[in-house]
Scaffold this motif. Structure first.
Motif, PDB file in Angstrom:
ATOM      1  N   TYR A   1      -8.634  -5.144 -15.268  1.00 24.38           N
ATOM      2  CA  TYR A   1      -7.452  -4.280 -15.146  1.00 24.38           C
ATOM      3  C   TYR A   1      -6.845  -4.042 -16.527  1.00 24.38           C
ATOM      4  CZ  TYR A   1      -7.710  -4.996 -10.142  1.00 24.38           C
ATOM      5  OH  TYR A   1      -8.135  -5.010  -8.846  1.00 24.38           O
TER       6      TYR A   1
ATOM      7  N   ASP B   1      -0.077   6.021 -10.586  1.00 25.85           N
ATOM      8  CA  ASP B   1      -0.544   4.643 -10.492  1.00 25.85           C
ATOM      9  C   ASP B   1       0.345   3.712 -11.316  1.00 25.85           C
ATOM     10  OD1 ASP B   1      -2.915   4.945  -8.829  1.00 25.85           O
ATOM     11  OD2 ASP B   1      -3.774   6.049 -10.510  1.00 25.85           O
TER      12      ASP B   1
ATOM     13  N   THR C   1       2.667   0.764  -9.921  1.00 23.41           N
ATOM     14  CA  THR C   1       2.484  -0.623 -10.350  1.00 23.41           C
ATOM     15  C   THR C   1       3.820  -1.303 -10.637  1.00 23.41           C
ATOM     16  OG1 THR C   1       0.315  -0.138 -11.273  1.00 23.41           O
ATOM     17  CG2 THR C   1       1.412  -2.111 -12.084  1.00 23.41           C
TER      18      THR C   1
ATOM     19  N   THR D   1       6.327  -6.199  -3.623  1.00 22.00           N
ATOM     20  CA  THR D   1       4.980  -5.905  -3.118  1.00 22.00           C
ATOM     21  C   THR D   1       5.019  -5.311  -1.714  1.00 22.00           C
ATOM     22  OG1 THR D   1       4.759  -8.165  -2.330  1.00 22.00           O
ATOM     23  CG2 THR D   1       3.859  -7.691  -4.500  1.00 22.00           C
TER      24      THR D   1
ATOM     25  N   SER E   1       8.197  -7.612 -15.231  1.00 25.82           N
ATOM     26  CA  SER E   1       8.604  -6.576 -14.274  1.00 25.82           C
ATOM     27  C   SER E   1      10.115  -6.510 -14.129  1.00 25.82           C
ATOM     28  CB  SER E   1       7.934  -6.808 -12.916  1.00 25.82           C
ATOM     29  OG  SER E   1       8.392  -7.999 -12.327  1.00 25.82           O
TER      30      SER E   1
ATOM     31  N   ILE F   1      -2.374  -2.587 -14.756  1.00 24.38           N
ATOM     32  CA  ILE F   1      -2.073  -1.379 -13.984  1.00 24.38           C
ATOM     33  C   ILE F   1      -3.006  -1.345 -12.764  1.00 24.38           C
ATOM     34  CG2 ILE F   1      -1.992   1.138 -14.050  1.00 24.38           C
ATOM     35  CD1 ILE F   1       0.169  -0.325 -15.736  1.00 24.38           C
ATOM     36  N   LEU F   2      -2.392  -1.196 -11.599  1.00 27.28           N
ATOM     37  CA  LEU F   2      -3.134  -1.290 -10.332  1.00 27.28           C
ATOM     38  C   LEU F   2      -3.288   0.089  -9.707  1.00 27.28           C
ATOM     39  CD1 LEU F   2      -1.128  -4.327  -8.893  1.00 27.28           C
ATOM     40  CD2 LEU F   2      -3.311  -4.405 -10.103  1.00 27.28           C
TER      41      LEU F   2
ATOM     42  N   TRP G   1      -3.807  -0.592  -3.445  1.00 25.52           N
ATOM     43  CA  TRP G   1      -2.770  -1.605  -3.198  1.00 25.52           C
ATOM     44  C   TRP G   1      -1.680  -1.122  -2.259  1.00 25.52           C
ATOM     45  CZ3 TRP G   1      -3.167  -6.643  -4.872  1.00 25.52           C
ATOM     46  CH2 TRP G   1      -4.260  -6.907  -5.705  1.00 25.52           C
TER      47      TRP G   1
END
Lengths: 266, 644
Positions: free
Chosen positions: B285, B331, B335, B342, B360, B394-395, B400
């Motif tokens: 990632y 994206d 993230t 989440t 974060s 970065i997801l 996700w």
């Protein structure tokens, strides 16, 4: 992995050679010739016991991973308790007696001697006209593995070397052995010591059947004693594990005599 | 003082007194009081096979605790179980572990570790439950906002942390790695087993051609088993042929060995209990920026600019996910929102990630302006903190966003505060990084391959023109990397076995911690070499300050005095570590004079209560420290604590 293959190969080669020599010296050629033609009916005679041992080994091989997970999540975490119980006995044993020669001896006994100790009784008792002893041995092995597996699941503990009580003499000097042992065992399966319990089982049978193989009895007792000491000397097992293994072995031998009746049609 | 009387005996006595018509009031007052008994402390650590140093620290502390009359128990757990216990369930007394930053880090790393706002959360953020509102909290905020000079705030922060000891820093280990240079070179550029280290490697001629053999193992010569192992030589030769066959197919495979099986069963970059330093997930990632020898390198971002005091605008590179989907500003915006919650707003309260919490927490909002531009709303913090906040994986939103609901087993919810994202093993991880996942066998191996679509690769193949800009701003040594086509990570039973694998030519480098017993072996192996760098991953003893008497900073201070850091470095680490008092000691420029270790042999704040450097504790002196802190002993010298 290749270190695994190399150790496995040397163990198998050693096993074949030692069984051949011991077969001639202890079982005697006459009885070995008797195996020709008799081995199959005798094995058929012991089919239930063979099946029982096979099932236990299969369950152990297939279920080990998931039972290990259960042990990790719910098992009794006893490492600290065992350490509190017996202290630094294993470290003392190493400090008092460790020499390079002894380390080599016990390392070899732990891997090669143990393999021979477990395999030879199969051959020796299969060569006997009556299958009672063979069947008892198989039942005792099955009990050892089955009860051992149950205890491994219930108890989550690491061996002394993992607590840095003593050093890991086996793996420090012969790391290639760890490829073999890690393939057949988990590091958290220390209580009871299955090396101890199976060795003591073999020794107990050797003493109980000393009339059949008088030469085997002292050899088996010597080898079993060496394996038992090796488990602690090499820093793999606690004294507590060894005591637990001995109790387990004697219990399994007793049970096998209770279950397998000599008068049963052979 | 008398021996403690059990509650049952006390009640029996109470009954007798009541029956004989004694003074009821007095008896009630006595029987109603809780009783005291010897204090028991459990120290959690991973076994020596996994971390040879941690268990030595745990033993040292346990033995000294016993000497002063505390019933100390060591509990050995596998790494994942230990972290689940400490970080997620928080039901521990004390643990021994490493801080999980591979390199010297920015002081803001302490924000997540010790800020009281994270005490109720689960994860790596404040596992101690520590709260010091007017001291540490205030200093953490101050160092975030101070510009340009954070030095004073950071110095104050270290003074508070060393005084209050939510955790005791023991030592900074030398990150030792056994390597062989036969197939890859460039190992000594910093730490080889970090993202930048692995990307800096170059192929040697041997790795290009067919000469890359499975090993130059000299069979019997490398074993100590004597005659019993004579067959070993042949067996190794056979295995060598087997491996050489493999090599002909995949000529440039980088083979690493580790004792940590995490990467073979879980690829979730936010799973706190499976990630150590997260090296492999960082290669899967990409991050917006990376730090390379102190410099900020634009990575997934081509550029970032602070357009206002609380706004950062990030421009993205042209990139795709491993599954072929384009990577867009959506994206990135997803993230940052996802790391804060989440559940993406679907649950009653936010469910933050158990990693990257300090980072974060800086980014309060994220908005995709167009396909290639993201606008981040940040707190009014200084540049260093913003850079840190840009370093999160970065997801992909399309993967996700399906993992935001409450996690269930067979339809049953276990915990209202756990989302699927936190417990998902993230099989077949879809990232955008320079390596892609290929396959794995749990507890045995994991295989990755070079990502041909990555901007580092495109930068090389393009030559000049538009595609040469694919990696604009990235240092030359990363271009065209990684140098390997495949990356294989094998799991071995112990550090010694890992070194043996490198020595015998079955692996190119060790990943995990090497202990003192493994180091001499590197010297004995002709083709293996030891490299090291500077590590930020300090060993420490962490305390659960939710539990008495660990809640008392005076008590924790005495515990710190029971640890002889100098002798531990000599004996447990064989000298391959630096004792320290401050968690920032790997970056000496941040450490105030009073907290430097320098030439002294004792801790500047909580000196060892004994003969420092020898490990021998002065039991009476240590007891006096406890007595001064208000603790009492019974006549057998056992430390008394009120039963909880």
């Amino acid at each position: 992995m290749s270190p695994f293959l190399s150790v496995l190969r040397s163990v198998v080669l050693w096993l074949c050679a030692s069984l051949f020599v011991a077969g001639i010296a202890i079982v005697r050629p006459k009885r070995l010739y008797g195996l020709w033609g008799n081995a199959v009916p005798r094995l058929r005679d012991a089919r239930r016991e063979l099946l029982a041992l096979g099932v236990v080994l299969l369950v152990s091989a297939v279920g080990r991973g998931s039972l290990q997970t259960i042990s990790e999540l719910f098992g009794l975490r006893l490492t600290g308790f065992i350490w509190a119980l017996e202290g630094n006995f294993v470290a003392w044993l190493q400090q008092a007696f460790a020499t390079p020669e002894l380390t080599m001896y016990f390392s070899s006994v732990y891997v090669y001697g143990y393999a021979f100790l477990l395999a030879f009784p199969f051959l020796a008792y299969l060569a006997l006209p009556k299958t009672t002893t063979l069947r008892r041995l198989l039942v005792a092995y099955a009990f050892n593995y089955a009860i051992g597996l149950a205890l491994y699941t219930a108890v989550f503990a690491h061996g002394p070397r993992n607590l840095n009580v003593g050093t890991s003499l086996l793996y420090t000097h012969n790391p290639e052995f760890s490829a073999l042992t890690s393939a057949v065992n988990e590091t958290t399966n220390v209580f009871p010591s299955l090396h101890t319990s199976l060795s003591v089982t073999v020794a107990a049978f050797a003493v109980l059947t000393r009339e059949e193989y008088p030469l085997w009895t002292p050899l088996a007792v010597w080898l079993a004693g060496s394996v038992v000491i090796a488990t602690m000397y090499l820093g793999i097992h606690w004294l507590t594990d060894v005591i637990g293994g001995t109790v387990l072995a004697l219990g399994c031998v007793y049970l096998s005599y209770r279950i397998v009746d000599p008068d049963e049609a052979a | 003082m008398t021996r403690p009387i059990s509650r049952r005996r006390a009640l029996a006595g109470f009954g007798a007194v009541a029956a004989s018509g004694g003074c009821l009031g007095r008896s009630r007052n006595l029987a109603g009081r809780g009783t005291t008994s010897q204090l028991t402390l459990q120290i959690d650590a991973v076994p020596a096979d996994r971390d040879p140093n941690a268990i030595r620290i745990a033993r040292h502390l346990a033995e000294n605790l016993k000497t002063v009359g505390i019933d100390a128990r060591i509990n050995t757990l596998d790494r994942t179980t230990l972290w689940r216990k400490v970080l997620i369930n928080q039901n521990f007394d004390a643990y021994v572990g490493q801080f999980l930053e591979p390199k010297p880090f920015d002081p803001d790393a302490m924000y997540a570790l010790t800020h009281s706002r994270f005490a109720p959360e689960v994860g790596r953020q404040n596992p101690f439950g520590f709260a010091d509102l007017n001291g540490v909290d205030e200093e953490l905020e101050r160092q975030r906002r101070a510009e340009p000079d954070r030095r004073e705030a950071v110095a104050d922060l270290q003074r508070s942390l060393t005084e209050l000891q939510p955790f005791t820093v023991v030592a900074f280990p030398d990150p030792l790695t056994a390597i062989r240079e036969e197939r890859f070179e460039g190992w000594s550029q910093g730490q080889p087993l970090t993202v930048s280290g692995l990307l800096s490697l170059d192929r040697t001629d041997a790795a290009d051609g067919s000469t890359g053999g499975g090993g130059s193992a000299d069979g019997g010569g490398s074993t100590d088993g004597g005659e019993f192992l004579d067959d070993g030589g042949n067996a190794t030769a056979a295995a060598e042929e087997l491996f050489a066959g493999d090599d002909a197919e995949a000529s440039a495979t980088l083979r690493l060995v580790t004792t940590d099986s995490g990467i073979t069963e879980n690829w979730n970059p936010i799973a706190a209990e499976y990630r150590r330093q997260g090296t492999f997930t960082s290669l899967l990632y990409d991050r917006l920026v990376v730090i390379d020898s102190g410099d900020v390198v634009p990575w997934l971002a081509t550029d970032w600019e602070r357009v206002g005091p609380e706004t950062v605008e990030v421009s993205l590179r042209d990139a795709t996910w491993h599954d072929g989907e384009p990577l867009t500003a959506d994206d990135v915006a997803f993230t940052y929102e996802f790391l804060r919650d989440t559940s993406m707003g679907s649950m009653e309260t936010p469910v933050p990630t158990p990693r990257f919490r300090g980072r974060s927490s800086v980014v309060e909002s994220a908005l995709a302006v167009d396909d290639r531009t993201v606008r981040l709303g940040v707190e009014n913090v200084n540049r260093a903190v913003v850079v840190r906040a840009l370093r999160v994986p970065i997801l992909p939103a399309h993967v996700w966003s399906d993992r935001t609901e409450a996690a269930t087993i067979a339809g049953f919810e276990f915990d209202a505060e756990t989302t699927e994202a936190l417990v998902s093993p993230n099989e077949d991880p879809v990232g955008s990084g320079p390596i892609r996942f290929v396959e794995a066998t749990a507890e045995e191996s994991a295989v990755f391959e070079r990502n041909p679509d990555h901007f580092l690769v495109r930068a090389e193949t393009g030559g000049d023109g538009a595609s040469a800009d694919a990696a604009a701003g990235v240092p030359e040594r990363f271009r065209g990397k990684p140098a390997f086509d495949r990356l294989e990570v094998g799991v071995v039973p112990s550090d010694i076995a890992a070194v043996q694998m490198v020595g015998d030519g079955f692996a190119d480098a060790t990943v995990s911690t090497l202990g003192p017993d493994a180091i001499p072996r590197i010297g004995r192996e002709a083709d293996a070499r030891l490299v090291t760098g500077r590590s930020g991953a300090f060993y420490h003893v962490g305390y659960n300050v939710r539990r008495a008497p660990l809640s008392n900073p005076r008590f924790r201070g005495v515990l710190a005095s029971l640890i002889d850091k100098e002798s531990l470095v000599e004996e447990a680490f064989d000298g391959y570590a630096e004792p320290a008092s401050s968690p920032l000691a790997a970056s000496p420029s941040w450490v105030p004079d009073g907290l430097r270790w320098d030439e002294r042999s004792v801790d500047p704040v909580h000196p060892f209560a004994g003969d420092a450097g020898t490990g021998s504790l002065d039991a009476e002196r240590a007891r006096d420290l406890l007595r001064d802190a208000g603790y009492r002993f019974d006549d057998e010298g056992r430390l008394l604590a009120r039963q909880q």
